[in-house]
Design a protein around this motif. Sequence first.
Motif, PDB file in Angstrom:
ATOM      1  N   GLU A  42       0.864  -1.183   0.000  1.00  0.00           N
ATOM      2  CA  GLU A  42       0.000   0.000   0.000  1.00  0.00           C
ATOM      3  C   GLU A  42       0.896   1.227   0.000  1.00  0.00           C
ATOM      4  O   GLU A  42       1.946   1.239   0.654  1.00  0.00           O
ATOM      5  N   SER A  44       0.542   5.698  -0.138  1.00  0.00           N
ATOM      6  CA  SER A  44      -0.273   6.914  -0.266  1.00  0.00           C
ATOM      7  C   SER A  44       0.641   8.113  -0.441  1.00  0.00           C
ATOM      8  O   SER A  44       1.779   8.113   0.040  1.00  0.00           O
ATOM      9  N   TYR A  45       0.120   9.109  -1.152  1.00  0.00           N
ATOM     10  CA  TYR A  45       0.890  10.342  -1.315  1.00  0.00           C
ATOM     11  C   TYR A  45      -0.001  11.486  -0.859  1.00  0.00           C
ATOM     12  O   TYR A  45      -1.078  11.688  -1.407  1.00  0.00           O
ATOM     13  N   ASP A  46       0.454  12.208   0.170  1.00  0.00           N
ATOM     14  CA  ASP A  46      -0.334  13.300   0.750  1.00  0.00           C
ATOM     15  C   ASP A  46      -1.736  12.834   1.143  1.00  0.00           C
ATOM     16  O   ASP A  46      -2.722  13.532   0.902  1.00  0.00           O
ATOM     17  N   GLY A  47      -1.806  11.643   1.712  1.00  0.00           N
ATOM     18  CA  GLY A  47      -3.091  11.116   2.154  1.00  0.00           C
ATOM     19  C   GLY A  47      -3.926  10.509   1.037  1.00  0.00           C
ATOM     20  O   GLY A  47      -4.991   9.950   1.291  1.00  0.00           O
ATOM     21  N   ARG A  48      -3.484  10.639  -0.217  1.00  0.00           N
ATOM     22  CA  ARG A  48      -4.251  10.089  -1.357  1.00  0.00           C
ATOM     23  C   ARG A  48      -3.707   8.702  -1.672  1.00  0.00           C
ATOM     24  O   ARG A  48      -2.515   8.564  -1.978  1.00  0.00           O
ATOM     25  N   PRO A  49      -4.563   7.674  -1.563  1.00  0.00           N
ATOM     26  CA  PRO A  49      -4.049   6.328  -1.826  1.00  0.00           C
ATOM     27  C   PRO A  49      -3.653   6.141  -3.290  1.00  0.00           C
ATOM     28  O   PRO A  49      -4.423   6.475  -4.181  1.00  0.00           O
ATOM     29  N   ILE A  50      -2.446   5.636  -3.531  1.00  0.00           N
ATOM     30  CA  ILE A  50      -1.964   5.400  -4.899  1.00  0.00           C
ATOM     31  C   ILE A  50      -2.000   3.897  -5.185  1.00  0.00           C
ATOM     32  O   ILE A  50      -2.476   3.477  -6.223  1.00  0.00           O
ATOM     33  N   GLN A  52      -3.080   0.059  -3.531  1.00  0.00           N
ATOM     34  CA  GLN A  52      -3.882  -0.554  -2.459  1.00  0.00           C
ATOM     35  C   GLN A  52      -3.792  -2.073  -2.555  1.00  0.00           C
ATOM     36  O   GLN A  52      -4.365  -2.663  -3.459  1.00  0.00           O
ATOM     37  N   THR A  72      -1.821   6.137 -12.186  1.00  0.00           N
ATOM     38  CA  THR A  72      -2.315   4.942 -11.477  1.00  0.00           C
ATOM     39  C   THR A  72      -1.235   4.297 -10.618  1.00  0.00           C
ATOM     40  O   THR A  72      -1.463   3.247 -10.033  1.00  0.00           O
ATOM     41  N   GLY A 248      -5.190   1.903  -8.289  1.00  0.00           N
ATOM     42  CA  GLY A 248      -4.237   1.456  -7.278  1.00  0.00           C
ATOM     43  C   GLY A 248      -4.204  -0.047  -7.086  1.00  0.00           C
ATOM     44  O   GLY A 248      -3.587  -0.545  -6.145  1.00  0.00           O
ATOM     45  N   TYR A 283     -14.671  13.492 -16.252  1.00  0.00           N
ATOM     46  CA  TYR A 283     -14.247  13.591 -14.855  1.00  0.00           C
ATOM     47  C   TYR A 283     -15.508  13.811 -14.026  1.00  0.00           C
ATOM     48  O   TYR A 283     -16.465  14.425 -14.509  1.00  0.00           O
TER      49      TYR A 283
END
Lengths: 296, 264
Positions: A42, A44-50, A52, A72, A248, A283
Motif C-alpha cells: 500500500e 499513499s501520497y499526501d493522504g491520497r491512496p496510490i 492498495q 495509477t 491502485g 471527470y
Amino acid sequence: MLFHFRIPLRWYFLIFNPAFINPAASDNLVPPDNLVEFSQVEFSYDGRPILQGVDMRFPRGKVVAIMGGSGTGKTTLLRLIGGQLKPGSGKVVVDGEPVHGISHARLYAMRRRMGMLFQFGALFTDLSVFENVAFPLREHTDLPESMVRDMVLMKLDAVGLRGAQALRPAELSGGMARRVALARAIALDPMLIMYDEPFTGLDPISVGVIGNLIRKLNDALGATSIVVTHDVQESLKITDYVYFLAGGKVVAEGTPQQVRDSDEPFVHQFVHGESDGPVRFHYGAPAYRDDLGLGG
Amino acid sequence: MIDTLASGIRLVGHRTVNAVWRLGAATRFMGLVLSRSAMSFRRFQLTLDEIHFAGVLSMIIIIVSGLFVGLVLGLQGYETLKRYGSAEAVGTLVALALVRELGPVVAALLFASRAGSAMTAEIGIMKSTEQLSAMEMMAVDPFARVLSPMFWGGFISMPLLAAIFSVMGIFGGYLITVVIIGVDSGAFWSQMQASVDFRSDILNGVIKSIVFGAAVTAIALFEGYDAPPTAEGVSRAVTRTVVTSALAVLALDFVLTAFMFTGV
C-alpha cells in the motif's frame, strides 16, 4: 615505469563472481524463482491512496510490462523497487531481500545490481555520451581507463551508438538519448532493468528500436526487465507477461495472448484505446443540466 | 469581520508551520550534506571542480567590483577626512572599511548572485530532469557526489573571494588617493599598517566571510534541492536564493559585528 595491464573481460567477471570469492557462498545462491515480489503493498501520497494491496511477481529472465492509465501508480512501483519510496504497508522483495528497512549501504549495494531507464533518459547534461556511460563504471569499479573505454564502447555498440560517443546529450534526438541512457543502465550488467515509459514521445522507428533492444538486451544479459508503458502494441510484442493497474490495484494480468483475447472490460478498453468504458471519459461532475442552470 | 480575522489567523498559522517545516527540512538537508563530506575530501578533485565553478569563475566580478568600491571609498574618504586635516588617514579608512565590513559583505552578496544562483539553478534542473534520481538509482549518493563537494567548494571559495575583494579595494583606494589625488604614499601605507590589527580586524573579517560562505552556499543548495521540478519552480528558487542570501548575510553581519567589535 608504469605497467599497463589489459585484463581480459572474462577474468574480471570470474574474479568478481561471489561463488569464486567464497565457494561456500554458492550453497546459498539458490535464487528464488521471482526476482521481484510485491506483497500487499500500500502506498499513499499526501493522504491520497496510490497503491492498495498490490501483489505482483516478476519471474527471473522475463520481460514484464505494467500498464495502466496516467496517475495509477506505475512509476511509483518502480520507485518502490529501487527503494526511492517506502510503502505504507506490505513488502517489496528483490532477489530474496526486502528493499525497505535495510541499511543505506545494503540498499546501495542492491541498486548496483539494478539499472533504470528514466522517461526522458535523465542523462547528465554536462557530460558527453561516452562519459555518461562510463559514469557508473568509474563510480563503482577501479577498472583501468583502457578497460572502461572498451566496456563503454561495447555498451554503446549494443545500442547502436558507438559512433555518437563524443556527442553531448543536447545533440541527441529523443530516441538516441534513450538508447544512451539504456547503455548507461546496463553498464554494470544488472540483474534487473526497469524502464519508465521508454516509448513516450518517440517516432515509430525509434519505438521499434527501443522495443527490440529491451528484448534482446534482457535475453543477452540474462536479466529481468520491468517495463512501465502505455504503448500496448509494442509492449505486447516484446513482453512475456502483462499487469494492468487501475485505481491502485492490479485489475488484470496475463500473457500477451491472454491480454489480446481478454473480455475483461478494462483490458478491452485499454488495448483497443476506447475513449469510454470502465475508465470514464468525463471527470466526476454534477449533472450537466444543473451546471448549465437548466435544472427543473 | 470574524471570518476575515479567522482567515488571517489561519494564514499566519499556515505560514508559521510552513516556515518551521522548511527550517527543519533545511537542517536535515545540511545534516546529510555534512555527513557525506568524507567523499568531498577523499575525492578532492570533485571539490576542486566546484572551487573552480564557484570561486575562479566569480573572480572577474569580484575583482572589478572590489576595484570600484575601493575607488569610491578612497574618493569619499579623502573628501571627508580633508575637512578635518587628516587626509593621510584615508588608507586606514579604506583598509578598515574593506577588511572589516565591505569585503566580506559585498563579496558575499556578489557571490550569492553569481555562484549561489547558478548552484540553485543547477541542482534544480538536475532534480527536474531526474538526474539526481538517476544517480541514486545507479547507487551513487547525490549528497556525496554532487551536493557535498558543492558546499565545500563554496565554503572554501568565499573567504578567498572576500580577501581578493579587499585587496582590490585597497588597491583602488591607493589608485585614487595616492596616484591620482596625490596623498603621500608613505603616509597612506604606514597609517594603514599601524591601524589595522591582524586579529581584531583581518581575522574577524575572515571569520565573517567563512560564515557568509557557509550560509550562502547552504541556502543556494537547499533552495535548488527543494525547488518544485518545473521551470517556474526553479526560477522562483533562484530568486529566493538571492533574496534570502542577501538578508541572511546582512543579518549575520550585524550579529557578528555586535559580538566581534563591540564586545556584546
